[in-house]
Design a protein around this motif. Structure first.
Motif, PDB file in Angstrom:
ATOM      1  N   UNK A   1       0.834  -1.208   0.000  1.00  0.00           N
ATOM      2  CA  UNK A   1       0.000   0.000   0.000  1.00  0.00           C
ATOM      3  C   UNK A   1       0.867   1.254   0.000  1.00  0.00           C
ATOM      4  N   UNK A   2       0.247   2.363  -0.358  1.00  0.00           N
ATOM      5  CA  UNK A   2       0.913   3.660  -0.291  1.00  0.00           C
ATOM      6  C   UNK A   2       0.786   4.157   1.148  1.00  0.00           C
ATOM      7  N   UNK A   3       1.924   4.528   1.739  1.00  0.00           N
ATOM      8  CA  UNK A   3       1.958   5.021   3.118  1.00  0.00           C
ATOM      9  C   UNK A   3       2.487   6.448   3.144  1.00  0.00           C
ATOM     10  N   UNK A   4       1.938   7.258   4.022  1.00  0.00           N
ATOM     11  CA  UNK A   4       2.478   8.610   4.187  1.00  0.00           C
ATOM     12  C   UNK A   4       3.807   8.533   4.930  1.00  0.00           C
TER      13      UNK A   4
ATOM     14  N   UNK B   1      13.817  10.093   6.147  1.00  0.00           N
ATOM     15  CA  UNK B   1      13.678  10.588   4.780  1.00  0.00           C
ATOM     16  C   UNK B   1      14.901  10.298   3.934  1.00  0.00           C
ATOM     17  N   UNK B   2      16.105  10.342   4.529  1.00  0.00           N
ATOM     18  CA  UNK B   2      17.288   9.962   3.760  1.00  0.00           C
ATOM     19  C   UNK B   2      17.262   8.468   3.439  1.00  0.00           C
ATOM     20  N   UNK B   3      16.850   7.651   4.384  1.00  0.00           N
ATOM     21  CA  UNK B   3      16.756   6.203   4.125  1.00  0.00           C
ATOM     22  C   UNK B   3      15.781   5.944   2.979  1.00  0.00           C
ATOM     23  N   UNK B   4      14.638   6.634   2.985  1.00  0.00           N
ATOM     24  CA  UNK B   4      13.659   6.451   1.921  1.00  0.00           C
ATOM     25  C   UNK B   4      14.185   6.987   0.592  1.00  0.00           C
ATOM     26  N   UNK B   5      14.921   8.091   0.632  1.00  0.00           N
ATOM     27  CA  UNK B   5      15.516   8.622  -0.594  1.00  0.00           C
ATOM     28  C   UNK B   5      16.516   7.627  -1.165  1.00  0.00           C
ATOM     29  N   UNK B   6      17.404   7.134  -0.327  1.00  0.00           N
ATOM     30  CA  UNK B   6      18.406   6.177  -0.787  1.00  0.00           C
ATOM     31  C   UNK B   6      17.741   4.923  -1.358  1.00  0.00           C
ATOM     32  N   UNK B   7      16.724   4.422  -0.663  1.00  0.00           N
ATOM     33  CA  UNK B   7      16.062   3.210  -1.157  1.00  0.00           C
ATOM     34  C   UNK B   7      15.266   3.475  -2.433  1.00  0.00           C
TER      35      UNK B   7
ATOM     36  N   UNK C   1       5.253  13.136  -0.383  1.00  0.00           N
ATOM     37  CA  UNK C   1       5.263  12.736   1.023  1.00  0.00           C
ATOM     38  C   UNK C   1       4.636  11.358   1.277  1.00  0.00           C
ATOM     39  N   UNK C   2       4.666  10.507   0.264  1.00  0.00           N
ATOM     40  CA  UNK C   2       4.157   9.149   0.390  1.00  0.00           C
ATOM     41  C   UNK C   2       5.121   8.177  -0.285  1.00  0.00           C
ATOM     42  N   UNK C   3       5.161   6.942   0.230  1.00  0.00           N
ATOM     43  CA  UNK C   3       6.055   5.924  -0.320  1.00  0.00           C
ATOM     44  C   UNK C   3       5.316   4.605  -0.475  1.00  0.00           C
ATOM     45  N   UNK C   4       5.885   3.771  -1.358  1.00  0.00           N
ATOM     46  CA  UNK C   4       5.309   2.455  -1.625  1.00  0.00           C
ATOM     47  C   UNK C   4       6.451   1.531  -2.032  1.00  0.00           C
ATOM     48  N   UNK C   5       6.423   0.312  -1.550  1.00  0.00           N
ATOM     49  CA  UNK C   5       7.457  -0.661  -1.907  1.00  0.00           C
ATOM     50  C   UNK C   5       7.301  -1.053  -3.369  1.00  0.00           C
ATOM     51  N   UNK C   6       8.406  -1.369  -4.020  1.00  0.00           N
ATOM     52  CA  UNK C   6       8.398  -1.839  -5.407  1.00  0.00           C
ATOM     53  C   UNK C   6       8.624  -3.356  -5.418  1.00  0.00           C
ATOM     54  N   UNK C   7       8.501  -3.942  -6.592  1.00  0.00           N
ATOM     55  CA  UNK C   7       8.786  -5.383  -6.722  1.00  0.00           C
ATOM     56  C   UNK C   7      10.237  -5.670  -6.332  1.00  0.00           C
ATOM     57  N   UNK C   8      11.143  -4.772  -6.677  1.00  0.00           N
ATOM     58  CA  UNK C   8      12.545  -4.944  -6.302  1.00  0.00           C
ATOM     59  C   UNK C   8      12.695  -4.939  -4.774  1.00  0.00           C
ATOM     60  N   UNK C   9      11.971  -4.063  -4.105  1.00  0.00           N
ATOM     61  CA  UNK C   9      12.010  -4.018  -2.639  1.00  0.00           C
ATOM     62  C   UNK C   9      11.449  -5.294  -2.030  1.00  0.00           C
ATOM     63  N   UNK C  10      10.355  -5.799  -2.606  1.00  0.00           N
ATOM     64  CA  UNK C  10       9.774  -7.058  -2.125  1.00  0.00           C
ATOM     65  C   UNK C  10      10.750  -8.214  -2.332  1.00  0.00           C
TER      66      UNK C  10
END
Length: 166
Positions: free
Chosen positions: A24-27, A63-69, A81-90
């Protein structure tokens, strides 16, 4: 209940992906709140500011961790201001790594290109490029291992060139 200091960038990466693994998309705020709960952070930790005093340390590092990922393609930012995992992250989570660190992110060409572009910009302008609080500019916040890891990340390409490693 164990209370700990604000986690490092490295300590945040895997829990962020685990929070996002539902697809899901998370804030960003939701992710930060869940991290604070996950790490049992005290109000004092939550209120701790970066050395320049412009934002909280948790906000900065998260926010830096999310930027790097996101630069590594492990997550995406579908809206501001929202993030979601990708297939690569899964896929990375499916590998069940004990930790996700900068060395892990270097496996992905898009992250290496991001780091190289930041380094080139700093070399060209002579300006210090912003980065996570405590990593490496505020080194009193980073563990010796983290300091070494960041230094290796930024110098390994130069070392490869010197050693003629492809």
């Amino acid at each position: 209940m164990l209370v700990m200091a604000v986690p490092s960038l490295r300590q945040l990466m895997k829990p962020i992906l685990e929070i996002l693994k539902d697809g899901k998309i998370h804030s960003n705020r939701d992710v930060q709140a869940r991290l604070a709960e996950h790490f049992n952070l005290s109000q004092e930790d939550l209120d701790r500011m970066t050395p320049n005093g412009t934002q909280t340390l948790l906000y900065n590092r998260c926010n830096w961790a999310m930027t790097y990922m996101s630069k590594a393609g492990l997550l995406q930012r579908p809206i501001r201001a929202h993030v979601q995992i990708t297939e690569r992250g899964k896929s990375l989570l499916d590998e069940m790594p004990s930790d996700i660190d900068l060395r892990t992110l270097r496996r992905y060409d898009s992250f290496v290109e991001f780091v190289q572009a930041r380094r080139a910009r700093a070399d060209t302008t002579g300006e210090q490029v912003a980065g996570p609080a405590g990593e490496p500019q505020g080194q009193d916040e980073a563990t010796p291992d983290e300091q070494i890891e960041v230094c290796l990340l930024y110098t390994s390409d130069a070392a490869d060139d010197l050693l003629c490693v492809d």
